[in-house]
Write a protein that holds these residues in place. Structure first.
Motif, PDB file in Angstrom:
ATOM      1  N   ASP A 204       0.825  -1.207   0.000  1.00 13.00           N
ATOM      2  CA  ASP A 204       0.000   0.000   0.000  1.00 13.00           C
ATOM      3  C   ASP A 204       0.860   1.258   0.000  1.00 13.00           C
ATOM      4  O   ASP A 204       0.500   2.266  -0.617  1.00 13.00           O
ATOM      5  CB  ASP A 204      -0.930   0.006   1.216  1.00 13.00           C
ATOM      6  CG  ASP A 204      -2.039  -1.017   1.087  1.00 13.00           C
ATOM      7  OD1 ASP A 204      -2.665  -1.348   2.124  1.00 13.00           O
ATOM      8  OD2 ASP A 204      -2.306  -1.489  -0.033  1.00 13.00           O
ATOM      9  N   SER A 205       1.993   1.200   0.669  1.00 11.16           N
ATOM     10  CA  SER A 205       2.845   2.378   0.814  1.00 11.16           C
ATOM     11  C   SER A 205       3.488   2.828  -0.502  1.00 11.16           C
ATOM     12  O   SER A 205       3.979   3.958  -0.591  1.00 11.16           O
ATOM     13  CB  SER A 205       3.930   2.114   1.851  1.00 11.16           C
ATOM     14  OG  SER A 205       4.732   1.012   1.455  1.00 11.16           O
TER      15      SER A 205
ATOM     16  N   LYS B  50      10.301   8.978  -1.495  1.00  8.55           N
ATOM     17  CA  LYS B  50      10.216   9.665  -0.211  1.00  8.55           C
ATOM     18  C   LYS B  50      11.357   9.193   0.685  1.00  8.55           C
ATOM     19  O   LYS B  50      11.921   8.114   0.476  1.00  8.55           O
ATOM     20  CB  LYS B  50       8.881   9.349   0.470  1.00  8.55           C
ATOM     21  CG  LYS B  50       7.652   9.649  -0.366  1.00  8.55           C
ATOM     22  CD  LYS B  50       6.390   9.196   0.359  1.00  8.55           C
ATOM     23  CE  LYS B  50       5.143   9.482  -0.457  1.00  8.55           C
ATOM     24  NZ  LYS B  50       3.911   9.017   0.228  1.00  8.55           N
TER      25      LYS B  50
ATOM     26  N   GLU C 209      11.172   7.927   3.477  1.00 11.05           N
ATOM     27  CA  GLU C 209      10.832   6.637   4.098  1.00 11.05           C
ATOM     28  C   GLU C 209      10.996   5.450   3.154  1.00 11.05           C
ATOM     29  O   GLU C 209      10.832   4.308   3.567  1.00 11.05           O
ATOM     30  CB  GLU C 209       9.397   6.664   4.649  1.00 11.05           C
ATOM     31  CG  GLU C 209       8.350   7.155   3.679  1.00 11.05           C
ATOM     32  CD  GLU C 209       8.022   8.633   3.881  1.00 11.05           C
ATOM     33  OE1 GLU C 209       8.966   9.434   4.069  1.00 11.05           O
ATOM     34  OE2 GLU C 209       6.820   8.968   3.831  1.00 11.05           O
ATOM     35  N   ASP C 210      11.334   5.705   1.886  1.00 12.91           N
ATOM     36  CA  ASP C 210      11.652   4.618   0.974  1.00 12.91           C
ATOM     37  C   ASP C 210      13.112   4.181   1.115  1.00 12.91           C
ATOM     38  O   ASP C 210      13.523   3.195   0.482  1.00 12.91           O
ATOM     39  CB  ASP C 210      11.397   5.041  -0.479  1.00 12.91           C
ATOM     40  CG  ASP C 210       9.931   5.307  -0.768  1.00 12.91           C
ATOM     41  OD1 ASP C 210       9.632   6.303  -1.448  1.00 12.91           O
ATOM     42  OD2 ASP C 210       9.080   4.514  -0.312  1.00 12.91           O
TER      43      ASP C 210
END
Length: 114
Positions: A60-61, A85, A87-88
């Motif tokens: 989902d992210s 991002k 967070e990747d």
């Protein structure tokens, strides 16, 4: 069967990268191919997989930002990553299921600077 991944690197947030993973050796039958990732201090998680028939599954992210594809003739899987991002940021591992056996590549580091 050996897996060779490439394409990781450093990119600014909002940028793009494309990962590739080629399987070689005594290949008989590859079922699914895909990518997992592991960020520092976190568990390895699924990013995307694709079957030999082309069915895909994405976390989902990453939906709407990442695309997985494969070239069956070349036993290669690709992960196009857009709108990256911070967070990747993680080590991305290629995963291949060959004759119902799970194989892992060495991992390629993706760093997204914010």
């Amino acid at each position: 069967v050996q897996l060779q991944a490439s394409g990781g690197g450093l990119v600014q947030a909002g940028g793009s990268l494309r990962l590739s993973c080629a399987a070689s050796g005594s290949i008989v039958s590859i079922n699914s191919m895909g990518w997992f990732r592991q960020a520092p201090g976190k568990q390895r998680e699924l990013v995307a997989t694709i079957t030999s028939g082309g069915s895909t599954k994405l976390a989902d992210s990453v939906k709407g930002r990442f695309t997985i594809s494969r070239d069956n003739a070349k036993n290669t899987v690709f992960l196009q990553m857009n709108s990256l991002k911070a967070e990747d940021t993680a080590v991305y591992y290629c995963n291949v299921v060959h004759l119902n056996r799970e194989l892992w590549g060495r991992g390629t580091l993706v760093t997204v600077s914010s």
